[in-house]
Each structure stands twice: as C-alpha cells, then as structure tokens.
Design an enzyme around this catalytic site. Structure first.
Site, PDB file in Angstrom:
ATOM      1  CG  ASP A  51      -1.835  -1.222   1.232  1.00  0.00           C
ATOM      2  OD1 ASP A  51      -2.405  -1.611   0.123  1.00  0.00           O
ATOM      3  OD2 ASP A  51      -2.217  -1.655   2.103  1.00  0.00           O
ATOM      4  CE1 TYR A 109       3.906  -6.203   4.165  1.00  0.00           C
ATOM      5  CE2 TYR A 109       3.039  -8.481   4.354  1.00  0.00           C
ATOM      6  CZ  TYR A 109       3.076  -7.313   3.760  1.00  0.00           C
ATOM      7  OH  TYR A 109       2.399  -7.019   2.447  1.00  0.00           O
TER       8      TYR A 109
END
Length: 267
Positions: A51, A109
């Site tokens: 994103d 992540y």
C-alpha cells in the site's frame, strides 16, 4: 520467456505498488521501462501489492518477454532507468507455469517503531514514533496469541474485499531494538491493513489499555469496531517473500501448514 525480478524500494513517494489512474506507483515505473524496451505494453505480476507508503526489502514480480536479453543486462537496463528509491536486486528465468502471485506461499513483514523524548525528522517516513512508555514483554505475549490459523476479520480493514479472512501466522513477535522495537510477523498471507491493525493493537497493549488475554475473544468476535486503530504505513516493510514450500519448511519445520494460493484468496 518468463522473467522473475527481485526488487527493493522505499515506499515514501509511492501511492503503492499497483498502478493507479493518477499518481506514482512501483508498477508504473517498471511498465514504463518495459514498454520502452518492447515497443508495446508489458504487464508485470507482483507477489504482493504493498500500500501507499509501505517499503519493501524484498519484492518479486514476473513478466513475459520475446526479447533475448541476458539477465545481467535486464538488471543493468532497469536499474539505469529507475529512480533512486527502487533497485533491482536480481533477475532470473523461471518456468512458464510459475506465477509470482500464486506460487507465493508466505510473506514476512517488519514494522519499525522508535521511541524517545521527541520525533527524529530523519526517521520521518521510515519508522513510526511512539513517545509513551511501553511494556514490551506484555506486547510480546499478546503477539504470540496471533500465531496459528485464525479468522482475522476483526483485525483488517472493513474495505477488505476477499471472502475468506482466514490466515495462518507462523511468527508474531516483538523484537526490542536500540531505540524502540520491531514487530516481526510471518504468515501465509495478509489482509488489507492487517499488519498495521495488529501493530496498533499491540501498542495499546504496551500502554496498558488492552491485555494479551483479550486476543482470543477479539478473534472470535470478528468485529473491527472492537479494534478500531490502524498504525501509520511509515514503519512497515515487506521483508521476505516465500516462493516455495521448502523455504517455509526450512525456517518453521516440516510440520508447517502450507497454504497454496491457487486455492486461497490473497491480498
């Protein structure tokens, strides 16, 4: 011929990976270069669609080409044309049946938080600042509660479009750093804003506003209104892409639960 490209990028100045009608994206940068080289549009297919503002230490995409160019030359040509905030780390040939999205069996992540008496302007866009005192041990206990296979409906954006919100987390931990902490999470896949919602919740635990034993009930309730906060994108990094079951097995053992993306909707 199918080409696999490994890249890294700093996400500050991008609206995300996926191409938009307007604005700067990672996909746009590469497709512009490939169009110039091929004299026609070439679509790239990423392993993950990060994103706006999210960074990547490791990201992959593939594309098909009729050009007979050495892999080192592909790397050189793309890096020469790319802006400074993207870098091509490696290029290699893959089987025509390989697909970056569907052969991805896991991702890791890392979310970076720094603490102190005041913000550091030189960390702006790359780490998130929290000035309150946090209980890292309690946060780590809460993080461990997310390991396993769960329905993460209550921990993702309400804009998430996929039908199944069941994901498996193999790793979820708080790692203390010199100036704060990192949240490291590895899973079969992640829903829209899921990591940032998890981070915001864990920070609330660290402040004493939530408890580790709240997690099972929140997962069971599947209600995002009970977990309303979302951490900013600044500190979020896509750290690793697992393109084969063997990679996951090597890190998490032979009993690790593998999700094959051809049968699992994924973000």
């Amino acid at each position: 011929m199918r080409i696999l490209v490994e890249i890294a990028y700093q996400g500050n100045q991008f609206l995300g990976f996926q191409i938009q009608q307007q604005g700067r994206t990672v996909q746009q940068q590469f497709e512009k270069i490939l169009k110039r080289m091929h004299k026609h549009h070439v679509r790239i297919h990423p392993s993950s669609r990060t994103d706006r503002g999210v960074h990547a230490y490791q990201q992959f995409f593939h594309f098909d080409t009729e050009l007979n160019i050495d892999n080192k030359q592909w790397q050189y040509a793309m890096n020469r044309a790319l802006p400074d905030d993207i870098y091509v780390k490696n290029v290699r040939n893959v089987d025509e049946y390989f697909h970056c999205r569907y052969d991805c069996v896991g991702k890791r992540y890392r979310y970076k938080v720094y603490q102190g008496n005041h913000r550091n302007p030189f960390k702006s866009g790359t780490e998130t600042f929290v000035n309150e005192t946090l209980d890292y041990d309690k946060m780590n206990k809460a993080a461990q509660e997310f390991i396993g296979t769960h329905d993460f409906t209550g921990f993702c954006s309400q804009k998430t479009e996929v039908e199944s919100k069941v994901r498996t987390l193999y790793q979820s931990e708080i790692v203390a750093t010199k100036e704060g902490f990192d949240y490291v999470v590895t899973g079969s896949g992640f829903l829209y804003n899921m990591v940032r919602v998890l981070v915001a919740f864990l920070i609330e635990v660290g402040k004493g506003k939530r408890e580790p034993n709240d997690v099972p009930k929140l997962l069971e309730d599947k209600n995002r209104n009970n977990v309303p906060l979302t951490a900013p994108p600044d500190g979020l990094y896509l750290e690793k892409i697992y393109l084969s079951p063997e990679e996951l097995i090597q890190e998490y053992g032979k009993d690790v639960k593998i999700h094959y993306k051809k049968s699992l909707e994924k973000h």
